[in-house]
Design an enzyme around this catalytic site. Structure first.
Site, PDB file in Angstrom:
ATOM      1  N   HIS A  42       0.926  -1.165   0.012  1.00 28.65           N
ATOM      2  CA  HIS A  42       0.022   0.136   0.093  1.00 28.65           C
ATOM      3  C   HIS A  42       0.729   1.385   0.020  1.00 28.65           C
ATOM      4  CE1 HIS A  42       1.349  -0.195   4.156  1.00 28.65           C
ATOM      5  NE2 HIS A  42       1.083   0.976   4.304  1.00 28.65           N
ATOM      6  N   HIS A 123       5.761   6.595  -1.029  1.00 29.79           N
ATOM      7  CA  HIS A 123       6.423   5.488  -1.068  1.00 29.79           C
ATOM      8  C   HIS A 123       5.808   4.140  -0.735  1.00 29.79           C
ATOM      9  CE1 HIS A 123       6.554   5.981   3.273  1.00 29.79           C
ATOM     10  NE2 HIS A 123       6.907   4.468   3.291  1.00 29.79           N
TER      11      HIS A 123
HETATM   12  P1  ATP Z   1       4.483  -3.127  11.549  1.00 29.26           P
HETATM   13  O1  ATP Z   1       4.550  -2.183  12.321  1.00 29.26           O
HETATM   14  O2  ATP Z   1       3.656  -4.422  12.086  1.00 29.26           O
HETATM   15  O3  ATP Z   1       5.841  -3.872  11.117  1.00 29.26           O
HETATM   16  P2  ATP Z   1       3.403  -1.836   9.730  1.00 29.26           P
HETATM   17  O4  ATP Z   1       4.330  -0.672   9.807  1.00 29.26           O
HETATM   18  O5  ATP Z   1       2.833  -1.971   8.158  1.00 29.26           O
HETATM   19  O6  ATP Z   1       3.605  -2.889  10.368  1.00 29.26           O
HETATM   20  P3  ATP Z   1       1.684   0.041  11.333  1.00 29.26           P
HETATM   21  O7  ATP Z   1       2.460   0.350  12.000  1.00 29.26           O
HETATM   22  O8  ATP Z   1       0.345  -0.406  11.595  1.00 29.26           O
HETATM   23  O9  ATP Z   1       1.834  -1.308  10.190  1.00 29.26           O
HETATM   24  O10 ATP Z   1       1.526   0.947   9.852  1.00 29.26           O
HETATM   25  C1  ATP Z   1       0.541   1.347   8.905  1.00 29.26           C
HETATM   26  C2  ATP Z   1       0.945   2.321   7.971  1.00 29.26           C
HETATM   27  O11 ATP Z   1       1.053   3.249   8.572  1.00 29.26           O
HETATM   28  C3  ATP Z   1       2.108   1.728   7.346  1.00 29.26           C
HETATM   29  O12 ATP Z   1       2.563   2.262   6.094  1.00 29.26           O
HETATM   30  C4  ATP Z   1       3.266   2.634   8.194  1.00 29.26           C
HETATM   31  O13 ATP Z   1       4.559   2.730   7.462  1.00 29.26           O
HETATM   32  C5  ATP Z   1       2.650   3.980   8.342  1.00 29.26           C
HETATM   33  N1  ATP Z   1       2.724   4.617   9.761  1.00 29.26           N
HETATM   34  C6  ATP Z   1       3.162   3.746  11.116  1.00 29.26           C
HETATM   35  N2  ATP Z   1       3.418   4.735  11.930  1.00 29.26           N
HETATM   36  C7  ATP Z   1       3.559   5.902  11.300  1.00 29.26           C
HETATM   37  C8  ATP Z   1       3.855   7.349  11.837  1.00 29.26           C
HETATM   38  N3  ATP Z   1       4.305   7.299  13.138  1.00 29.26           N
HETATM   39  N4  ATP Z   1       3.933   8.175  11.075  1.00 29.26           N
HETATM   40  C9  ATP Z   1       3.502   8.127   9.565  1.00 29.26           C
HETATM   41  N5  ATP Z   1       3.163   7.037   9.110  1.00 29.26           N
HETATM   42  C10 ATP Z   1       3.204   5.795   9.838  1.00 29.26           C
END
Ligand code: ATP
Ligand code: MG
Length: 182
Positions: A42, A123
């Site tokens: 995504h 990205h």
């Molecule tokens: P995991 O954390 O389990 O490795 P993930 O990062 O894909 O998996 P989430 O942390 O729930 O899952 O994040 C969902 C989406 O939001 C991802 O695209 C992640 O890069 C983005 N994201 C997560 N935390 C932040 C943040 N603090 N600021 C901006 N984007 C974020």
């Protein structure tokens, strides 16, 4: 995670056929690291973090007000962050994508929803903890983007799973006129 709280984000969910194509190409690179699940590929537009479940309806109302046009995204750049996150990106970010993000940010901020202060960088995460720095690859993926969605990020036995809560169509050029002519 408590039931009354959801980890929310707006994103472009990668269409299944394109996701398969990207995953196949990624495998062909034989890189070390933890691949993002194909179904999870995504492009994040706005990360909302933990939000009370009761606020989902409000997020949906705010997103419904967005008037942005459909666009073509050309993913042609492979990048790697210092933390080892390998990602695909467009070398040119379409204006319509920036406009979509700007409208979302503006609608969310007016509802006092705290957003990441870092500038938006389009990205699509491919692989985590990738130690390889110099990667010889020339990606070229075309993504006709016609919708955006609200997801809830949930944990299951295999890691993160994104549940699509709602999706909104982007406007075709001919539809745009009817909104701007008001
Ligand atoms: P995991 O954390 O389990 O490795 P993930 O990062 O894909 O998996 P989430 O942390 O729930 O899952 O994040 C969902 C989406 O939001 C991802 O695209 C992640 O890069 C983005 N994201 C997560 N935390 C932040 C943040 N603090 N600021 C901006 N984007 C974020
Ligand atoms: Mg994360």
């Amino acid at each position: 995670m408590k039931n009354d709280v959801l980890r929310l984000f707006f994103a472009l969910g990668c269409p299944p056929e394109l996701a398969e194509g990207i995953a196949t190409w990624r495998s062909s690179l034989h890189l070390p690291g933890r691949p993002v699940a194909t179904a999870n590929l995504h492009l994040t537009l706005a990360f909302l973090g933990q939000q009370p479940r009761a606020r989902v309806a409000q997020m949906q109302d705010l997103a419904s007000e967005v008037r942005a046009t459909a666009f073509d995204l050309h993913l042609d750049r492979l990048g790697r962050q210092r933390n080892g996150l390998l990602y695909l990106a467009p070398s040119h970010t379409p204006e319509a994508l920036l406009e979509l993000v700007e409208q979302l940010y503006s609608n969310l901020s007016s509802a006092a929803i705290q957003l990441d202060s870092r500038p938006f960088r389009a990205h699509l995460s491919l692989l985590r903890h990738c130690p390889t720095q110099a990667i010889d690859a020339n990606p070229s993926f075309d993504w006709p983007v016609s919708r955006f969605s609200l997801f809830a990020s949930e944990q299951n036995a295999r890691g993160s799973h994104y549940r699509q809560l709602h999706t909104w169509p982007l406007l075709r050029d001919e539809q745009e006129g009817s909104f701007t002519a008001e």
